[in-house]
Design an enzyme around this catalytic site. Sequence first.
Site, short mmCIF file in Angstrom:
data_model
loop_
_atom_site.label_atom_id
_atom_site.label_comp_id
_atom_site.label_asym_id
_atom_site.label_seq_id
_atom_site.Cartn_x
_atom_site.Cartn_y
_atom_site.Cartn_z
N LYS A 30 0.81 -1.22 0.00
CA LYS A 30 0.00 0.00 0.00
C LYS A 30 0.84 1.27 0.00
CE LYS A 30 -4.23 -1.95 1.87
NZ LYS A 30 -3.85 -3.32 1.61
N GLU A 48 -2.07 7.70 7.39
CA GLU A 48 -2.59 8.71 6.49
C GLU A 48 -3.73 9.47 7.16
OE1 GLU A 48 -3.85 6.47 3.12
OE2 GLU A 48 -5.74 5.88 4.00
N GLU A 73 -9.98 1.16 -5.14
CA GLU A 73 -10.82 1.68 -4.07
C GLU A 73 -10.51 3.15 -3.81
OE1 GLU A 73 -10.84 -0.77 -0.62
OE2 GLU A 73 -11.53 -2.53 -1.71
N GLU A 132 -6.49 2.12 -2.30
CA GLU A 132 -5.68 0.95 -2.62
C GLU A 132 -6.26 0.27 -3.85
OE1 GLU A 132 -5.96 -1.95 0.49
OE2 GLU A 132 -8.13 -1.76 0.66
N ASN A 192 -7.05 -3.59 -5.17
CA ASN A 192 -7.10 -5.01 -4.85
C ASN A 192 -6.91 -5.80 -6.15
OD1 ASN A 192 -7.70 -5.12 -1.93
ND2 ASN A 192 -9.48 -3.95 -2.56
N PHE A 248 -20.51 -7.47 17.52
CA PHE A 248 -20.11 -8.17 16.30
C PHE A 248 -18.98 -9.18 16.55
CE2 PHE A 248 -21.88 -4.11 14.98
CZ PHE A 248 -22.86 -4.52 14.09
#
Length: 664
Positions: free
Chosen positions: A116, A200, A275, A288, A290, A348
């Site tokens: 990345k 970032e 993305e 990024e 993918n 979750f």
Amino acid sequence: MFTKILIANRGEIACRVMRTCQRMGIATVAVYSDADDGAVHMRMADEAVHIGPAAAAESYLVIDRIVQACKDTGAQAVHPGYGFLSENQKFAAALEEAGIAFIGPGRKAISAMGDKIESKKLASKAGVNTVPGYLGVIADADEAVKIAGEIGYPVMIKASAGGGGKGMRIARSDDEVREGFKSAMNEARSSFGDDRVFIEKYVEEPRHIEIQVLGDSHGNVIYLGERECSIQRRHQKVVEEAPSPFLDAATRAAMGEQAVALSKAVDYQSAGTVEFIVDRDRNFYFLEMNTRLQVEHPVTELITGIDLVEQMIRVANGEKLSLAQSDVKLNGWAIESRIYAEDPYRGFLPSIGRLSRCRFPDLEGVRVDTGVEEGSEITMFYDPMIAKLCAYGGDRAEAIDVMRAALDRTWIEGISHNVDFVNAVANHPRFQEGRLSTNFIAEEWPDGFEGAALGTETRHALAAVAAHLERIGRAYARTVGTEAPPELQGRDRFVVWLDEDRYEVEISAEPAAQGWAHRVSVAGAPPVMISAPWRPGQTIFSGQMDGLELALLVRRHREGWRLTLQGAEVKAFVRTPRAAELAELMPVKQPPDLSKFLLCPMPGLVVSIDVGEGDQVKAGQPLAVVEAMKMENVLRAERDGTVSVIKAKPGDSLAVDEVILEFE
């Protein structure tokens, strides 16, 4: 064309790739670990090869075993799916050396986009908008704090080799940077074997929108529209849709053109995704790329009619794209809900166990991609996805209606799952209006998910349904041991409790062409007519209320029913007026006091215990770290106290609610 393809993956995505291979007349080879012996993907393939123990690091991530499986079976190509080795350039190199085709981009693209840090530098050179940040490798937490201060809070800490929400943390203070830096490095090392992270700027009110690209080995690259992936928790996508309700044609074209420019800069050959993060003013920044098939690819397939797996196979076979940019048309709307083995009522947290029930509806406009079935085991070793439930409609409103209908008819038991949660999202006014951001879940359920909030009319409807079910159940009970058919006659009065709400109900039978019909009057609401071909023992109630379709899950519960609708589960107690009068005199049983214990909230592995016996702790202080399904979970003190006994140690495997430590 290839005659035999090995799928170097498992579960849902392995089954998805096999379906396209079968349609194309290509034989398939599955690989499986000890934990997946007998799994759906293993049985679906023409051949299956055992590759090792349950842990992915000893099976699905072992390159030599995958290559050997290809040699042993004569597979000419490998489709890696997503995750595992899908973006591993060493794997692509090993296949190339063995003379086996890799169904994915070339090593150059994987290398350039897999890191990345380097990918952002390359994107900037290609004229792609990038988020402000520090793209160098960060040595330690002190340097991370210094860099974060220079960028300005809030910041995002991200694993350089990361993906799927792993190795990502938002930090709004120096302390959060220190803690997040450590956790992100640990998760990155565990999941990707690479602990480098970068920092970032975190964009406020962001939307996560990605562009699907498709390139071949002849220099052709096109984009297939966008997907909105803003409904996320823990930086992992939960609900995706295509197209985005936010983009206009000009922004879509600009994002698509930048995605194509980046793809051409790395000679991209396959399906891939660029993305972007998009702010409220439609400014967009590269996140990024993918270099693989995305989990959410079905929504793109539904609105374009293009089978992305087939295109990947054809590109890997050296064929030119049969499509030009002008051929790509976006028709209708598609939404995907990821159905996970996790408990939204407990933050979750992942759930494991056997799927005693797993049934999805057969409805027009519904696509279900899954790799499990009733009886399948959800283990702690892999991603907790059960299925991807996709809905298609002519427009967004229709797609949402299809999704809601499908979720109301989905029946899963044996483990905790998030069906109620994604159903609550689909029924949420803000989601239906398209006012999304990656903060959606945190903003709408800031104190955690406790079930959807049902309106007054819906609660009246559930009270009426509960009375309808109770009357039918009693009619059948009167016929037990006889051959007489159940009969519904006369009128009854009930008191229905929906959790804490009390409703007085009158109900009487009415003639019906099919099944049972009742006219039901709930105090404070107009009378309704309910008809449905339902009988005791059926879990899916599907019928009509005043001519409108109604579906919900119904399960027996002591003196009444558990009713699940639109992301809410309520307990309905149905009693005669006299029984209700007596029930109100009964004392309420109090739950046990567990405040002196730190319990393990999910099955997992203890990574660390951060306190000692006798330590004074403050509310919010980290007490322990537990890893489950490759994600680290920091357990914190809920109040001030003193640790009296520690009952677990690093390396222990704990079950749900097992005691980790006690307080005085």
